[in-house]
Write a protein that holds these residues in place. Sequence first.
Motif, PDB file in Angstrom:
ATOM      1  N   GLU A   1      -0.929  -1.229 -10.816  1.00  0.00           N
ATOM      2  CA  GLU A   1      -2.043  -1.267  -9.870  1.00  0.00           C
ATOM      3  C   GLU A   1      -2.169  -2.659  -9.267  1.00  0.00           C
ATOM      4  OE1 GLU A   1      -5.831   0.485 -11.241  1.00  0.00           O
ATOM      5  OE2 GLU A   1      -6.762  -1.430 -10.690  1.00  0.00           O
ATOM      6  N   GLU A   2      -2.391  -2.697  -7.974  1.00  0.00           N
ATOM      7  CA  GLU A   2      -2.734  -3.962  -7.323  1.00  0.00           C
ATOM      8  C   GLU A   2      -4.178  -3.846  -6.847  1.00  0.00           C
ATOM      9  OE1 GLU A   2      -1.350  -4.665  -3.375  1.00  0.00           O
ATOM     10  OE2 GLU A   2      -1.273  -6.835  -3.658  1.00  0.00           O
ATOM     11  N   SER A   3      -5.058  -4.600  -7.501  1.00  0.00           N
ATOM     12  CA  SER A   3      -6.481  -4.486  -7.139  1.00  0.00           C
ATOM     13  C   SER A   3      -7.081  -5.822  -6.705  1.00  0.00           C
ATOM     14  CB  SER A   3      -7.270  -3.908  -8.321  1.00  0.00           C
ATOM     15  OG  SER A   3      -7.017  -4.693  -9.474  1.00  0.00           O
TER      16      SER A   3
ATOM     17  N   ARG B   1      11.585  -6.965   7.998  1.00  0.00           N
ATOM     18  CA  ARG B   1      11.010  -5.618   8.060  1.00  0.00           C
ATOM     19  C   ARG B   1      11.969  -4.688   8.815  1.00  0.00           C
ATOM     20  NH1 ARG B   1       5.320  -4.921   7.710  1.00  0.00           N
ATOM     21  NH2 ARG B   1       5.374  -3.405   9.408  1.00  0.00           N
ATOM     22  N   THR B   2      11.824  -3.391   8.588  1.00  0.00           N
ATOM     23  CA  THR B   2      12.590  -2.402   9.354  1.00  0.00           C
ATOM     24  C   THR B   2      11.877  -2.183  10.683  1.00  0.00           C
ATOM     25  OG1 THR B   2      13.297  -1.329   7.316  1.00  0.00           O
ATOM     26  CG2 THR B   2      13.445  -0.025   9.353  1.00  0.00           C
ATOM     27  N   PRO B   3      12.538  -2.467  11.793  1.00  0.00           N
ATOM     28  CA  PRO B   3      11.851  -2.349  13.079  1.00  0.00           C
ATOM     29  C   PRO B   3      11.560  -0.904  13.457  1.00  0.00           C
ATOM     30  CG  PRO B   3      14.165  -2.951  13.396  1.00  0.00           C
ATOM     31  CD  PRO B   3      13.914  -2.962  11.911  1.00  0.00           C
ATOM     32  N   GLY B   4      10.510  -0.731  14.282  1.00  0.00           N
ATOM     33  CA  GLY B   4      10.255   0.565  14.909  1.00  0.00           C
ATOM     34  C   GLY B   4       9.525   1.581  14.050  1.00  0.00           C
ATOM     35  N   ILE B   5       9.108   1.192  12.856  1.00  0.00           N
ATOM     36  CA  ILE B   5       8.361   2.153  12.031  1.00  0.00           C
ATOM     37  C   ILE B   5       7.272   1.417  11.255  1.00  0.00           C
ATOM     38  CG2 ILE B   5       9.958   2.011  10.050  1.00  0.00           C
ATOM     39  CD1 ILE B   5       9.351   5.130   9.817  1.00  0.00           C
ATOM     40  N   SER B   6       6.112   2.076  11.202  1.00  0.00           N
ATOM     41  CA  SER B   6       4.997   1.559  10.401  1.00  0.00           C
ATOM     42  C   SER B   6       4.026   2.709  10.182  1.00  0.00           C
ATOM     43  CB  SER B   6       4.281   0.423  11.135  1.00  0.00           C
ATOM     44  OG  SER B   6       3.617   0.946  12.280  1.00  0.00           O
TER      45      SER B   6
ATOM     46  N   MET C   1       8.785  -9.667  -0.782  1.00  0.00           N
ATOM     47  CA  MET C   1       7.830  -9.100   0.166  1.00  0.00           C
ATOM     48  C   MET C   1       8.506  -9.013   1.525  1.00  0.00           C
ATOM     49  SD  MET C   1       5.075  -8.308  -1.428  1.00  0.00           S
ATOM     50  CE  MET C   1       3.952  -7.949  -0.070  1.00  0.00           C
ATOM     51  N   GLY C   2       7.959  -8.153   2.379  1.00  0.00           N
ATOM     52  CA  GLY C   2       8.449  -8.085   3.753  1.00  0.00           C
ATOM     53  C   GLY C   2       8.105  -9.361   4.498  1.00  0.00           C
ATOM     54  N   ALA C   3       8.873  -9.648   5.526  1.00  0.00           N
ATOM     55  CA  ALA C   3       8.763 -10.929   6.231  1.00  0.00           C
ATOM     56  C   ALA C   3       7.424 -11.118   6.935  1.00  0.00           C
ATOM     57  CB  ALA C   3       9.900 -11.049   7.242  1.00  0.00           C
ATOM     58  N   ASN C   4       6.624 -10.058   7.069  1.00  0.00           N
ATOM     59  CA  ASN C   4       5.291 -10.249   7.643  1.00  0.00           C
ATOM     60  C   ASN C   4       4.422 -11.132   6.742  1.00  0.00           C
ATOM     61  OD1 ASN C   4       5.724  -7.603   6.272  1.00  0.00           O
ATOM     62  ND2 ASN C   4       3.477  -7.609   6.169  1.00  0.00           N
ATOM     63  N   TRP C   5       4.869 -11.331   5.502  1.00  0.00           N
ATOM     64  CA  TRP C   5       4.138 -12.192   4.562  1.00  0.00           C
ATOM     65  C   TRP C   5       4.757 -13.591   4.479  1.00  0.00           C
ATOM     66  CZ3 TRP C   5      -0.506 -10.820   3.023  1.00  0.00           C
ATOM     67  CH2 TRP C   5      -0.824  -9.462   3.089  1.00  0.00           C
ATOM     68  N   GLN C   6       5.806 -13.839   5.240  1.00  0.00           N
ATOM     69  CA  GLN C   6       6.529 -15.118   5.168  1.00  0.00           C
ATOM     70  C   GLN C   6       5.556 -16.299   5.223  1.00  0.00           C
ATOM     71  OE1 GLN C   6      10.271 -15.127   5.904  1.00  0.00           O
ATOM     72  NE2 GLN C   6      10.308 -17.183   5.072  1.00  0.00           N
TER      73      GLN C   6
ATOM     74  N   THR D   1       0.837  -1.202   0.000  1.00  0.00           N
ATOM     75  CA  THR D   1       0.000   0.000   0.000  1.00  0.00           C
ATOM     76  C   THR D   1       0.873   1.253   0.000  1.00  0.00           C
ATOM     77  OG1 THR D   1      -1.634  -1.279   1.253  1.00  0.00           O
ATOM     78  CG2 THR D   1      -1.899   1.133   1.241  1.00  0.00           C
ATOM     79  N   PHE D   2       1.958   1.205   0.746  1.00  0.00           N
ATOM     80  CA  PHE D   2       2.945   2.286   0.789  1.00  0.00           C
ATOM     81  C   PHE D   2       2.294   3.617   1.136  1.00  0.00           C
ATOM     82  CE2 PHE D   2       6.540  -0.177  -0.484  1.00  0.00           C
ATOM     83  CZ  PHE D   2       6.074  -1.126  -1.392  1.00  0.00           C
ATOM     84  N   ASP D   3       1.401   3.584   2.136  1.00  0.00           N
ATOM     85  CA  ASP D   3       0.761   4.821   2.567  1.00  0.00           C
ATOM     86  C   ASP D   3       1.654   5.535   3.572  1.00  0.00           C
ATOM     87  OD1 ASP D   3      -2.258   5.774   4.348  1.00  0.00           O
ATOM     88  OD2 ASP D   3      -1.275   6.702   2.610  1.00  0.00           O
TER      89      ASP D   3
HETATM   90  N1  C2G Z   1       7.752  -2.889   5.328  1.00  0.00           N
HETATM   91  C1  C2G Z   1       8.998  -3.085   5.898  1.00  0.00           C
HETATM   92  N2  C2G Z   1       9.280  -2.496   7.081  1.00  0.00           N
HETATM   93  C2  C2G Z   1       8.364  -1.712   7.713  1.00  0.00           C
HETATM   94  C3  C2G Z   1       7.110  -1.503   7.133  1.00  0.00           C
HETATM   95  C4  C2G Z   1       6.815  -2.102   5.930  1.00  0.00           C
HETATM   96  O1  C2G Z   1       9.854  -3.799   5.330  1.00  0.00           O
HETATM   97  N3  C2G Z   1       8.700  -1.149   8.911  1.00  0.00           N
HETATM   98  C5  C2G Z   1       7.468  -3.546   4.044  1.00  0.00           C
HETATM   99  C6  C2G Z   1       6.280  -4.499   4.146  1.00  0.00           C
HETATM  100  O2  C2G Z   1       6.695  -5.749   4.684  1.00  0.00           O
HETATM  101  C7  C2G Z   1       5.844  -4.586   2.687  1.00  0.00           C
HETATM  102  C8  C2G Z   1       6.175  -3.193   2.136  1.00  0.00           C
HETATM  103  O3  C2G Z   1       7.083  -2.585   3.074  1.00  0.00           O
HETATM  104  O4  C2G Z   1       6.620  -5.573   2.002  1.00  0.00           O
HETATM  105  C9  C2G Z   1       4.931  -2.323   2.022  1.00  0.00           C
HETATM  106  O5  C2G Z   1       4.305  -2.296   3.283  1.00  0.00           O
HETATM  107  P1  C2G Z   1       2.712  -2.009   3.348  1.00  0.00           P
HETATM  108  O6  C2G Z   1       2.413  -0.781   2.589  1.00  0.00           O
HETATM  109  O7  C2G Z   1       2.305  -2.140   4.785  1.00  0.00           O
HETATM  110  O8  C2G Z   1       2.130  -3.186   2.479  1.00  0.00           O
HETATM  111  P2  C2G Z   1       1.459  -4.566   2.987  1.00  0.00           P
HETATM  112  O9  C2G Z   1       0.255  -4.206   3.767  1.00  0.00           O
HETATM  113  O10 C2G Z   1       2.485  -5.398   3.642  1.00  0.00           O
HETATM  114  O11 C2G Z   1       1.065  -5.233   1.583  1.00  0.00           O
HETATM  115  O12 C2G Z   1      -0.112  -7.651  -1.631  1.00  0.00           O
HETATM  116  C10 C2G Z   1       0.325  -7.105  -0.393  1.00  0.00           C
HETATM  117  C11 C2G Z   1      -0.537  -5.892  -0.092  1.00  0.00           C
HETATM  118  O13 C2G Z   1      -0.301  -4.890  -1.046  1.00  0.00           O
HETATM  119  C12 C2G Z   1      -0.304  -5.286   1.270  1.00  0.00           C
END
Ligand code: C2G
Length: 133
Positions: free
Chosen positions: A72-74, A117-122, A93-98, A9-11
């Motif tokens: 686009e991812e829909s 993932r990078t710790p401490g930020i979301s 993908m980030g490891a939360n998807w492992q 989503t990269f919001d």
């Molecule tokens: N991420 C990361 N470290 C963080 C935050 C996010 O490495 N501190 C990575 C996530 O693991 C992801 C990417 O950044 O691989 C984008 O993060 P999100 O926008 O939160 O996307 P996500 O909800 O993981 O993906 O098909 C997947 C969907 O699009 C949702």
Amino acid sequence: MRRVLTYGTFDLLHWGHIRLLMRAKALGDYLIVGASTDEFAVEQKRARRPYHRFGTRCDMLEAVRYVDLVIEESSWEQKVRDVQRYHVDTVVMGANWQGSPRFEHLREHCELVYLPRTPGISTSKIRRDMLAD
Ligand code: C2G
């Protein structure tokens, strides 16, 4: 040319996202980013819509030096088609998807890499911290 694909989503684009994109690009020569539409972001997170609308999030991703193409991812179902259509070698993908079945099936079509993932930020932490100020 090794082609890498990642989704998100990269919001409220932040350092954790940038580090993911940087490391994903380092795995190849061309990085494609599938950015979630507003509707898909709400559907898959069952949360409020992103702060930045889809168009803005795409523009911000296109401004990142590591990103070569934003698509686009829909839907969850589009990923095999994306791998085939863009001749992708590696999905990252980030490891939360492992181990997630949302991605594991892609192993039949390409390499699949999960990065720590990078710790401490979301995005949600940023939202919370801003409210706390
Ligand atoms: N991420 C990361 N470290 C963080 C935050 C996010 O490495 N501190 C990575 C996530 O693991 C992801 C990417 O950044 O691989 C984008 O993060 P999100 O926008 O939160 O996307 P996500 O909800 O993981 O993906 O098909 C997947 C969907 O699009 C949702």
